[in-house]
Design a protein around this motif. Structure first.
Motif, mmCIF file in Angstrom:
data_model
loop_
_atom_site.group_PDB
_atom_site.id
_atom_site.type_symbol
_atom_site.label_atom_id
_atom_site.label_comp_id
_atom_site.label_asym_id
_atom_site.label_seq_id
_atom_site.Cartn_x
_atom_site.Cartn_y
_atom_site.Cartn_z
ATOM 1 N N TYR A 43 0.810 -1.211 0.000
ATOM 2 C CA TYR A 43 0.000 0.000 0.000
ATOM 3 C C TYR A 43 0.846 1.264 0.000
ATOM 4 O O TYR A 43 0.423 2.297 -0.507
ATOM 5 N N PHE A 44 2.030 1.179 0.544
ATOM 6 C CA PHE A 44 2.926 2.334 0.518
ATOM 7 C C PHE A 44 3.285 2.666 -0.929
ATOM 8 O O PHE A 44 3.256 3.834 -1.331
ATOM 9 N N GLU A 45 3.604 1.656 -1.724
ATOM 10 C CA GLU A 45 3.922 1.882 -3.133
ATOM 11 C C GLU A 45 2.695 2.353 -3.908
ATOM 12 O O GLU A 45 2.820 3.168 -4.832
ATOM 13 N N CYS A 46 1.510 1.873 -3.529
ATOM 14 C CA CYS A 46 0.273 2.374 -4.150
ATOM 15 C C CYS A 46 0.221 3.888 -4.003
ATOM 16 O O CYS A 46 -0.062 4.612 -4.967
ATOM 17 N N HIS A 47 0.486 4.336 -2.811
ATOM 18 C CA HIS A 47 0.486 5.771 -2.502
ATOM 19 C C HIS A 47 1.533 6.493 -3.349
ATOM 20 O O HIS A 47 1.255 7.512 -3.971
ATOM 21 N N GLU A 48 2.727 5.961 -3.383
ATOM 22 C CA GLU A 48 3.833 6.614 -4.093
ATOM 23 C C GLU A 48 3.545 6.770 -5.588
ATOM 24 O O GLU A 48 3.709 7.854 -6.139
ATOM 25 N N VAL A 49 3.130 5.688 -6.256
ATOM 26 C CA VAL A 49 2.958 5.759 -7.710
ATOM 27 C C VAL A 49 1.785 6.638 -8.098
ATOM 28 O O VAL A 49 1.867 7.383 -9.080
ATOM 29 N N LEU A 50 0.709 6.582 -7.328
ATOM 30 C CA LEU A 50 -0.449 7.395 -7.683
ATOM 31 C C LEU A 50 -0.253 8.854 -7.297
ATOM 32 O O LEU A 50 -0.707 9.756 -8.008
ATOM 33 N N GLU A 51 0.460 9.113 -6.209
ATOM 34 C CA GLU A 51 0.736 10.497 -5.831
ATOM 35 C C GLU A 51 1.612 11.178 -6.886
ATOM 36 O O GLU A 51 1.365 12.329 -7.252
ATOM 37 N N GLU A 52 2.601 10.471 -7.375
ATOM 38 C CA GLU A 52 3.462 11.037 -8.419
ATOM 39 C C GLU A 52 2.629 11.391 -9.658
ATOM 40 O O GLU A 52 2.772 12.458 -10.238
ATOM 41 N N HIS A 53 1.735 10.502 -10.040
ATOM 42 C CA HIS A 53 0.856 10.751 -11.196
ATOM 43 C C HIS A 53 -0.045 11.953 -10.937
ATOM 44 O O HIS A 53 -0.176 12.845 -11.787
ATOM 45 N N TRP A 54 -0.656 11.987 -9.768
ATOM 46 C CA TRP A 54 -1.577 13.063 -9.401
ATOM 47 C C TRP A 54 -0.855 14.412 -9.411
ATOM 48 O O TRP A 54 -1.370 15.389 -9.938
ATOM 49 N N LYS A 55 0.355 14.454 -8.883
ATOM 50 C CA LYS A 55 1.103 15.714 -8.853
ATOM 51 C C LYS A 55 1.510 16.151 -10.261
ATOM 52 O O LYS A 55 1.545 17.338 -10.553
ATOM 53 N N LYS A 56 1.819 15.196 -11.133
ATOM 54 C CA LYS A 56 2.166 15.536 -12.517
ATOM 55 C C LYS A 56 0.987 16.171 -13.234
ATOM 56 O O LYS A 56 1.163 17.011 -14.098
ATOM 57 N N GLU A 57 -0.222 15.749 -12.889
ATOM 58 C CA GLU A 57 -1.410 16.342 -13.497
ATOM 59 C C GLU A 57 -1.543 17.804 -13.116
ATOM 60 O O GLU A 57 -2.178 18.564 -13.826
#
Length: 172
Positions: A19-33
């Motif tokens: 779940y930590f990696e879930c957070h990391e990969v989606l947060e990076e995507h969200w911030k790029k948006e």
């Protein structure tokens, strides 16, 4: 068709239960948006809630799950576009919130994916990492259970210090 970060999120969520990696990969995507997107934030909050519950941090898990339910409640069309069953997802989240509030022990959870093509892509991704869809959490794997303790936070600390300096400079 779906963002790669979302596929990675689903793969980490349903494979190794990282779940930590879930957070990391989606947060990076969200911030790029570059925008506030309740869908991505809500999905991140689901993963963070489960991360907290699994570690016995029920208060943190409860707060995150309440926020995820609030964010995702009115997102039926967007969640459907992401291949998820919105009513079933909300039912699952409310049940999990009840379990967390009752301090029930963690159990694995699968998101209700309705798009078979998405499921196939995710399963292929999971296999590359030596896991399978719906795997059981390895409760003895401290690298996954307590991941926040083992990561290098030096870049995060530097960024926070830089933000403080910018804030102080702007207020002077």
């Amino acid at each position: 068709m779906y963002p790669e970060a979302y596929i990675d999120y689903l793969a980490y969520f349903h494979g190794p239960r990282d779940y930590f990696e879930c957070h990391e990969v989606l947060e990076e995507h969200w911030k790029k948006e570059g925008m506030q997107n309740d869908i991505w934030v809500g999905l991140i909050q689901i993963a963070v809630s489960l991360y907290h519950q699994r570690r016995g941090n029920y208060e943190g898990g409860r707060r995150m799950m309440e926020s995820a339910i609030k964010r995702l409640g009115g997102q039926q069309d967007n969640l459907t576009k992401l291949g998820l069953d919105h009513p079933l997802l909300l039912d699952q989240l409310k049940k999990r919130l009840s379990d967390i509030s009752a301090r029930s022990p963690y159990t694995d959870m699968n998101l209700p994916v309705t798009d078979e093509r998405l499921l196939d892509v995710c399963c292929q991704s999971i296999k590359k990492h030596g896991s399978s869809w719906g795997a059981v959490s390895d409760m003895d794997n401290d690298q996954i259970i307590h991941k926040h303790r083992t990561r290098d936070r030096s870049e995060i600390i530097r960024e926070r210090e830089a933000q403080k300096k910018r804030k102080n400079t702007a207020s002077e």
